[in-house]
Design an enzyme around this catalytic site. Structure first.
Site, mmCIF file in Angstrom:
data_model
loop_
_atom_site.group_PDB
_atom_site.id
_atom_site.type_symbol
_atom_site.label_atom_id
_atom_site.label_comp_id
_atom_site.label_asym_id
_atom_site.label_seq_id
_atom_site.Cartn_x
_atom_site.Cartn_y
_atom_site.Cartn_z
ATOM 1 N N GLY A 38 65.618 64.585 45.278
ATOM 2 C CA GLY A 38 64.345 65.298 45.411
ATOM 3 C C GLY A 38 64.478 66.435 46.403
ATOM 4 C CG LEU A 43 59.789 63.554 52.198
ATOM 5 C CD1 LEU A 43 58.957 63.411 53.461
ATOM 6 C CD2 LEU A 43 59.838 62.230 51.436
ATOM 7 C CG HIS A 276 51.713 54.956 58.350
ATOM 8 N ND1 HIS A 276 53.002 54.784 57.905
ATOM 9 C CD2 HIS A 276 51.275 56.116 57.797
ATOM 10 C CE1 HIS A 276 53.322 55.790 57.109
ATOM 11 N NE2 HIS A 276 52.293 56.600 57.029
#
Length: 517
Positions: A38, A43, A276
């Protein structure tokens, strides 16, 4: 990114110093191939490649050992990929000649391969390029190290894993390894997560799989174990006898900003709270592990998750900011929350009766992530100061990393009056000139070193989804509706009411002010 040029000697010394801290560890050396899958996406260029560049500059990636391969569907050349990421590696116009030379050397380590994520041809070509690199380093077949970083959506994980397994693995076991790093969110509920885990688990062993949650790489999150288990005055206080409630908070002062379509698939609970904040929750609540071995630490995190009681409807507040559905990529009838406050309760001797309040939201009145441990009132308050607020231990994860203890002191002057103040450790002031590493730098380095302490194990992931899946399904089915709130506010008023019912006492007349340098 810092200033100055890192010499080869500096880089080697820093690298060896870091590795020598690990008692009894043997530094891994030899050919290292880092594959960014990717590579043309956001990202990769905003997080993965900058992290690799910083590791290179600090001496953890040596040019005589490492080569970096970008892989994606986009048909571009090596130089086109280098030009795409260049501006994310050194920003601004003040770069010195030494920094630019360092950047140029790093970019030459990058090679690009174009191919699809579900066909053999592209991965056979990738394997050919990696093998040629290994041969050029005079590496014995099977003794090299291959790390595959998935900067990809989870939907393509199974096909990519299959291609790597079939075409890009080390051919024998002579001390080398193949490891994969997969980004969360990992599934959307318990069933989809388990299905994805089964598909990947059929191809790779658990020690080869690194499920990354970048919050576990944050400096102040990493400090939690040290704070709790290396300081005598915290250990006897860290329990239901002294702590009234714990808040773990994530706030953003902006909305979805063009990512509404992606965000609407997940919502604030899946996107922030279930991964998270739950990771932070584990480190705050877990028992002391027998050692710092990764499996010992992860065992204790799983035990905490398995002790969480089912979430009650009356201890959940959902919100959606006014204007969220104006985004053309968001359905007009979206029930997706952009704000949530959820109370978790642990059935254990240490934490029975203590509410853990996890709160996250977008388009609020501030941007921060922090842990607030609020202690109980002082019995027999002779100073009549309870109305000012309780003692709190606050860990500011971002921005302006800090930890401070809110405590009651005498107001300077001739009168015997009290005021709230703090004992403050602000990192920017205390550690001037020291750059705090980005989370991705630390986690990629941990992957290379084979340290899984800061990565999510499969049974941990399963236990986390078991907590939230019933609630998420009720939201998805429209049984629970978010309350509208205004952008720039604190969120729904019902969330503050839930805090009050949970025992949190608001401090009045006190604001923590970060020190100025």
């Amino acid at each position: 990114m810092g200033s100055g040029c890192w010499t080869i000697e500096k880089r080697s010394n820093l690298r060896n110093e870091f590795l020598s801290r690990e008692s009894g560890s043997v530094p891994e050396t030899g050919c290292l191939s880092l594959v960014v899958l990717g590579a043309s996406g956001d990202l990769a260029k905003k997080k993965t490649f900058p992290a690799l560049f910083n590791l290179y500059r600090q001496g953890f990636l040596l040019s005589n050992e490492v080569h970096i391969f970008g892989y994606a569907r986009t048909k571009i050349s090596d130089d086109e990929l280098r030009n795409r990421i260049r501006g994310f590696l050194i920003q601004g116009k003040g770069a010195s000649d030494e920094q630019l030379e360092e950047l140029s050397k790093f970019l030459q380590l990058i090679k690009y391969v174009s191919g699809s994520y579900d066909s053999a041809e592209g991965f056979q070509l990738l394997d050919k390029e990696i093998s040629e690199h290994e041969v050029s380093k005079k590496t014995i077949e099977g003794s090299s190290r291959r790390l595959f970083y998935f900067a990809l959506p989870p939907s393509v994980y199974p096909s990519v894993c299959k291609m790597i397994k079939n075409y890009c693995m080390n051919k024998s076991d002579l001390g080398g390894w193949t490891r994969i790093v997969v980004e969360k969110p990992f599934g959307k509920d318990l069933d989809s997560s388990e299905k994805l885990s089964d598909q990947i688990g059929e191809l790779f062993e658990e020690p080869q799989i690194y499920r990354i949650d970048h919050y576990l790489g944050k400096e102040l999150v990493q400090n939690l174990l040290v704070l709790r288990f290396a300081n005598r005055f915290f250990m006897p206080l860290w329990n239901r006898d002294n702590i009234d409630n714990v808040q773990i908070v994530f706030r953003e002062d902006f909305g979805t900003e063009g990512r509404g379509g992606y965000f609407d698939e997940y919502g604030i609970i899946r996107d922030i709270i279930q991964n998270h904040l739950l990771q932070v929750f584990c480190l705050v609540a877990m028992e002391k592990p027998g050692s710092l071995k990764p499996e010992r630490i992860r065992d204790e995190k799983v035990k905490v998750l398995q002790s969480v009681l089912p979430i009650k409807d009356e201890e959940v507040v959902l919100g959606q900011y006014d204007g969220y559905k104006d985004d053309p990529t968001v359905p007009d009838n979206s029930n997706t929350p952009t704000f949530a406050t959820v109370v978790l309760r642990i059935h254990s001797e240490r934490w029975e009766g203590v509410p853990f309040i996890l709160k996250a939201g977008k388009a609020l009145n501030s941007r921060k992530a922090e842990i607030r441990v609020q202690f109980k009132d002082v019995p027999g308050d002779i100073f009549k100061c309870q109305k000012q607020g309780r003692n709190e231990f606050v860990i500011r994860l971002q921005p302006k990393e800090a930890m401070y203890m809110k405590l009651t002191v005498k107001q300077p002057g001739l009168e015997m009056s009290t005021v709230q103040s703090e004992l403050d450790l602000s990192y920017g002031q205390r550690y001037q000139g020291l750059t705090i590493p980005e989370a991705y730098e630390r986690l990629i380095l941990d992957t290379i070193r084979g340290d899984q302490q800061h990565f999510v194990r499969r049974d941990e992931l399963k236990a986390a989804w078991e907590i939230f899946t019933p609630l998420l399904h009720r939201i998805d089915n429209g049984e629970l509706k978010p309350t509208l709130y205004q952008p720039g506010s604190r969120g729904p008023e019902e969330a503050d009411q839930l805090l009050e019912r949970s025992g949190y006492v608001q401090t009045h007349g006190y604001i923590w002010i970060p020190p100025t340098l």
